[in-house]
Design a protein around this motif. Sequence first.
Motif, short mmCIF file in Angstrom:
data_model
loop_
_atom_site.label_atom_id
_atom_site.label_comp_id
_atom_site.label_asym_id
_atom_site.label_seq_id
_atom_site.Cartn_x
_atom_site.Cartn_y
_atom_site.Cartn_z
N UNK A 202 18.10 -0.61 -6.67
CA UNK A 202 18.34 -2.02 -7.23
C UNK A 202 18.54 -2.95 -5.98
N UNK A 203 18.38 -2.56 -4.81
CA UNK A 203 18.49 -3.53 -3.71
C UNK A 203 17.10 -3.71 -3.27
N UNK A 204 16.91 -5.27 -3.36
CA UNK A 204 15.47 -5.75 -2.92
C UNK A 204 15.14 -5.51 -1.67
N UNK A 205 16.21 -5.29 -0.86
CA UNK A 205 16.09 -4.93 0.61
C UNK A 205 15.46 -3.45 0.80
N UNK A 206 16.05 -2.80 0.02
CA UNK A 206 15.68 -1.30 0.18
C UNK A 206 14.26 -1.22 -0.39
N UNK A 207 13.87 -2.17 -1.34
CA UNK A 207 12.51 -1.86 -2.02
C UNK A 207 11.58 -2.34 -0.82
N UNK A 208 11.92 -3.36 -0.07
CA UNK A 208 11.04 -4.15 1.02
C UNK A 208 10.91 -2.82 2.06
N UNK A 209 12.02 -2.20 2.47
CA UNK A 209 12.00 -1.18 3.37
C UNK A 209 11.16 -0.01 3.03
N UNK A 210 11.24 0.31 1.72
CA UNK A 210 10.50 1.40 1.15
C UNK A 210 8.77 0.97 1.18
N UNK A 211 8.68 -0.08 0.88
CA UNK A 211 7.20 -0.49 0.98
C UNK A 211 6.70 -0.55 2.22
N UNK A 212 7.56 -1.02 3.31
CA UNK A 212 6.85 -0.88 4.64
C UNK A 212 6.65 0.51 4.95
N UNK A 213 7.50 1.13 4.72
CA UNK A 213 7.64 2.99 5.12
C UNK A 213 6.42 3.43 4.50
N UNK A 214 6.08 3.10 3.22
CA UNK A 214 5.02 3.65 2.67
C UNK A 214 3.57 3.32 3.04
N UNK A 215 3.74 1.71 3.39
CA UNK A 215 2.61 1.31 4.20
C UNK A 215 2.23 1.93 5.59
N UNK A 216 3.31 1.95 6.47
CA UNK A 216 3.08 2.80 7.51
C UNK A 216 2.71 4.33 7.42
N UNK A 217 3.15 5.05 6.42
CA UNK A 217 2.64 6.42 6.37
C UNK A 217 0.99 6.30 5.90
N UNK A 218 0.77 5.50 4.95
CA UNK A 218 -0.67 5.19 4.41
C UNK A 218 -1.38 5.00 5.95
N UNK A 219 -1.09 4.14 6.73
CA UNK A 219 -1.82 3.64 7.83
C UNK A 219 -1.96 4.87 8.59
N UNK A 220 -0.95 5.56 9.07
CA UNK A 220 -0.74 6.69 9.76
C UNK A 220 -1.97 7.67 9.39
N UNK A 221 -2.15 8.00 8.15
CA UNK A 221 -2.92 8.84 7.70
C UNK A 221 -4.34 8.25 7.61
N UNK A 222 -4.54 6.96 7.53
CA UNK A 222 -5.76 6.42 7.61
C UNK A 222 -6.40 6.02 9.09
#
Length: 305
Positions: A284-304
């Motif tokens: 329910x925290x927008x700040x957490x959701x942003x953190x999660x999105x950044x983390x997911x982007x980094x994970x995808x980028x590491x894979x790619x």
Amino acid sequence: MTRKALVAAVALCGLSVAACGGTADGADAGPARIGGSASQNAAPAAQTTQTTQTAGSTGDVQATPAASPTTSPATSPATVAGSTPGTSLQGKVIVIDPGHNGQNYRHPSEINKQVNILTEKKACDTTGTATNSGYSEAAFTWDVSQRLAKILKSRGATVKLTRPNNDGVGPCITERAAIGNKAKANAAISIHADGAPPAGHGFHIIMPKKINGPVDPVVDASRKLGIDVRDAFKSGTGVPYSTYIGAKALDFRNDLGGLNLSTVPKIFIECGNMRNAGDAANFQSPAFRQKAAVALANGLQNYLK
Ligand code: ZN
């Protein structure tokens, strides 16, 4: 376990199934099947208003459409944090699949239509779960997906989403897979949050198993994608590995249409347990959701890379 507790647990298992296709293994796999029934998934919103008590007694709360005050669109200043512009993902196609849809609960006949996922027949889509205060999984997955898309685009990726907004129905899980296939995605990720018994918390990644089917050639790549996203999510959000499923936050399943039918590397992430108070506060925290999105982007980028 008292009978009441058992009923609650079954309801939660059903919820978990309704949310994300059910646990593939473990003691809950049997009773969880009831979650696929129309009555579970088709609960009208009127039944979802009592959301403050033990989650198990309100197994249908996943249908709650209520938008909490924290469902702000991805336009806050925090949105840009972590989205370092660049070209590191130039030429890469990434498909983001925000789990469920905001109006699924209003259209039980459409979302309960059975589709063939090769290992079984399954509902076209499900309502998803919700926090006890009524923040829906569909709203959460949509918000994180919007944030993630923005970050990936800023890094040069071509991004496609499997649904255009959070105000519609579906698409079916078969179509969600087909969208990634048609896009010839270099990676695809389906974003969810779980509806497990409240004591369980933490995130996990779901990867495909070989089924003697179309996903087989990308099972190994999906595993690598899963590990890269797991590592990035853990370090980027601080959310611990799931306490209730998988090994080191990794789970492998052959009962999810979105994975069975994928011909591109694909994973699901269950970002945590919406029925757990701590995880729910995060969601329910927008700040957490942003953190999660950044983390997911980094994970995808590491894979790619
Ligand atoms: Zn889900």
